[in-house]
Motif scaffolding. Structure first.
Motif, mmCIF file in Angstrom:
data_model
loop_
_atom_site.group_PDB
_atom_site.id
_atom_site.type_symbol
_atom_site.label_atom_id
_atom_site.label_comp_id
_atom_site.label_asym_id
_atom_site.label_seq_id
_atom_site.Cartn_x
_atom_site.Cartn_y
_atom_site.Cartn_z
ATOM 1 N N ALA A 1 0.858 -1.239 0.114
ATOM 2 C CA ALA A 1 -0.130 -0.043 0.050
ATOM 3 C C ALA A 1 1.061 1.152 0.115
ATOM 4 N N GLY A 2 0.331 2.357 -0.581
ATOM 5 C CA GLY A 2 1.023 3.658 -0.654
ATOM 6 C C GLY A 2 0.792 4.259 0.717
ATOM 7 N N LEU A 3 1.728 5.295 1.045
ATOM 8 C CA LEU A 3 1.731 6.230 2.105
ATOM 9 C C LEU A 3 1.992 7.544 1.817
ATOM 10 N N LYS A 4 1.305 8.511 2.315
ATOM 11 C CA LYS A 4 1.472 9.907 1.981
ATOM 12 C C LYS A 4 1.545 10.735 3.143
ATOM 13 N N MET A 5 2.723 11.421 3.607
ATOM 14 C CA MET A 5 2.895 12.176 4.771
ATOM 15 C C MET A 5 2.900 13.685 4.667
ATOM 16 N N GLY A 6 2.655 14.383 5.445
ATOM 17 C CA GLY A 6 2.607 15.990 5.248
ATOM 18 C C GLY A 6 2.947 16.428 6.583
ATOM 19 N N THR A 7 3.564 17.585 6.775
ATOM 20 C CA THR A 7 3.913 18.340 8.024
ATOM 21 C C THR A 7 3.707 19.973 7.545
ATOM 22 N N ARG A 8 3.128 20.565 8.590
ATOM 23 C CA ARG A 8 2.988 22.055 8.420
ATOM 24 C C ARG A 8 3.307 22.500 9.542
ATOM 25 N N CYS A 9 4.051 23.687 9.619
ATOM 26 C CA CYS A 9 4.372 24.226 11.145
ATOM 27 C C CYS A 9 4.952 25.706 10.722
ATOM 28 N N ILE A 10 4.673 26.569 11.781
ATOM 29 C CA ILE A 10 5.232 27.967 11.471
ATOM 30 C C ILE A 10 6.578 27.992 12.265
ATOM 31 N N TRP A 11 7.579 28.509 11.609
ATOM 32 C CA TRP A 11 8.530 28.669 12.251
ATOM 33 C C TRP A 11 9.556 29.724 11.588
ATOM 34 N N ASP A 12 10.816 30.005 12.125
ATOM 35 C CA ASP A 12 11.606 30.997 11.550
ATOM 36 C C ASP A 12 12.530 30.213 10.562
ATOM 37 N N ALA A 13 12.329 30.681 9.382
ATOM 38 C CA ALA A 13 13.271 29.877 8.363
ATOM 39 C C ALA A 13 14.692 30.302 8.341
ATOM 40 N N GLU A 14 15.098 31.050 9.144
ATOM 41 C CA GLU A 14 16.500 31.556 9.379
ATOM 42 C C GLU A 14 17.065 30.635 10.288
ATOM 43 N N THR A 15 16.518 30.145 11.264
ATOM 44 C CA THR A 15 17.217 29.492 12.573
ATOM 45 C C THR A 15 16.402 28.202 12.405
ATOM 46 N N ASP A 16 15.414 27.726 12.010
ATOM 47 C CA ASP A 16 14.865 26.333 12.276
ATOM 48 C C ASP A 16 14.918 25.585 11.108
ATOM 49 N N CYS A 17 15.054 24.390 11.388
ATOM 50 C CA CYS A 17 15.422 23.465 10.459
ATOM 51 C C CYS A 17 14.783 21.874 10.640
ATOM 52 N N TYR A 18 14.926 21.023 9.803
ATOM 53 C CA TYR A 18 14.745 19.677 9.859
ATOM 54 C C TYR A 18 15.421 18.704 9.245
ATOM 55 N N ALA A 19 15.702 17.528 9.835
ATOM 56 C CA ALA A 19 16.178 16.433 8.873
ATOM 57 C C ALA A 19 15.347 15.055 8.966
ATOM 58 N N HIS A 20 15.583 14.245 8.062
ATOM 59 C CA HIS A 20 14.781 13.117 7.855
ATOM 60 C C HIS A 20 15.516 11.984 7.100
ATOM 61 N N ASP A 21 15.005 10.883 7.463
ATOM 62 C CA ASP A 21 15.693 9.683 6.627
ATOM 63 C C ASP A 21 14.604 8.570 6.789
ATOM 64 N N CYS A 22 14.698 7.840 5.819
ATOM 65 C CA CYS A 22 13.719 6.441 5.792
ATOM 66 C C CYS A 22 14.637 5.225 5.900
ATOM 67 N N PHE A 23 13.729 4.230 6.192
ATOM 68 C CA PHE A 23 14.275 2.860 6.098
ATOM 69 C C PHE A 23 13.335 1.810 5.905
ATOM 70 N N THR A 24 13.665 0.884 4.889
ATOM 71 C CA THR A 24 12.833 -0.159 4.575
ATOM 72 C C THR A 24 13.679 -1.588 4.788
ATOM 73 N N ASN A 25 12.769 -2.602 4.884
ATOM 74 C CA ASN A 25 13.368 -3.998 4.844
ATOM 75 C C ASN A 25 12.230 -4.701 4.133
ATOM 76 N N ASP A 26 12.084 -6.008 4.116
ATOM 77 C CA ASP A 26 11.133 -6.861 3.530
ATOM 78 C C ASP A 26 9.895 -6.595 4.079
ATOM 79 N N SER A 27 9.798 -6.640 5.357
ATOM 80 C CA SER A 27 8.559 -6.484 6.089
ATOM 81 C C SER A 27 7.998 -5.121 6.840
ATOM 82 N N LEU A 28 8.989 -4.237 6.841
ATOM 83 C CA LEU A 28 8.542 -2.932 7.483
ATOM 84 C C LEU A 28 9.211 -1.709 6.749
#
Length: 149
Positions: A110-137
Motif C-alpha cells: 500500500a502507498g503512504l503519503k505524509m505531510g507536515t506543516r508548521c510555523i517557524w523561523d526559516a533563518e534558524t529552524d530546520c529539520y532532518a529526515h531519513d527512511c528505512f525499509t526492509n522486507d517486512s517494514l
C-alpha cells in the motif's frame, strides 16, 4: 589666601575628571560584554546533514534485524524516537528544542503519503529526515529543530 583657595578648586576638578574617566571605562567594558545575540551564530546553527546521519544510523541499527510485529510497533517507535532525540542532543546545537516524529508500518504494497506543516523561523529552524525499509517494514523518522530565543 587667594592662592590656597584657588588650589582647592583645582584639586576638586582633577578628582572629578578621574571619576569621570573611570566611569567611561566601566561603560565601555559593560558594552563589550553585554552583547545580546538573538539568532545563532553560523557554527551554532542546526546542521541537517549531521542529524540525518544520526537518524540513518539509529534506524539501521535498530530495525535491520526486525520483522514487523503489530503489537511491538508502538514500543519500537517510542524507543527509536528517544534514541534519536538523545543522540541529536549530544551534537550540542545550542538553544535548540527538538521534536522527533516516527512513522512505522508494515510493508504490504500500500502507498503512504505524509505531510507536515508548521510555523517557524526559516533563518534558524530546520529539520532532518531519513527512511528505512526492509522486507517486512518501513520507517520514516523526522527531527524538527526549533531555535529557542
Amino acid at each position: 589666601m587667594e592662592s590656597s583657595s584657588e588650589s582647592q578648586p583645582m584639586d576638586n576638578v582633577e578628582h572629578e575628571e578621574e571619576e569621570d574617566s573611570g566611569e567611561n571605562v566601566d561603560i565601555a567594558e559593560a558594552d563589550s560584554t553585554n552583547i545580546y545575540q538573538i539568532s545563532p551564530k553560523l557554527d551554532e546553527k542546526f546542521k541537517p546533514l549531521s542529524a540525518k546521519e544520526v537518524i540513518h544510523n539509529v534506524l539501521f541499527d535498530y530495525l535491520s534485524t526486525k520483522e514487523y510485529i503489530k503489537d511491538d510497533a508502538p514500543t519500537w517507535t517510542k524507543e527509536i524516537a528517544d534514541i534519536i532525540r538523545d543522540k541529536i542532543k549530544k551534537l550540542e546545537f545550542k538553544k535548540y528544542k527538538y521534536m522527533v516524529n516516527i512513522v512505522l508500518g508494515q510493508k504490504n504494497g500500500a502507498g503512504l503519503k505524509m505531510g507536515t506543516r508548521c510555523i517557524w523561523d526559516a533563518e534558524t529552524d530546520c529539520y532532518a529526515h531519513d527512511c528505512f525499509t526492509n522486507d517486512s517494514l518501513f520507517c520514516v523518522a523526522a527531527v524538527y529543530a526549533v531555535y529557542h530565543y
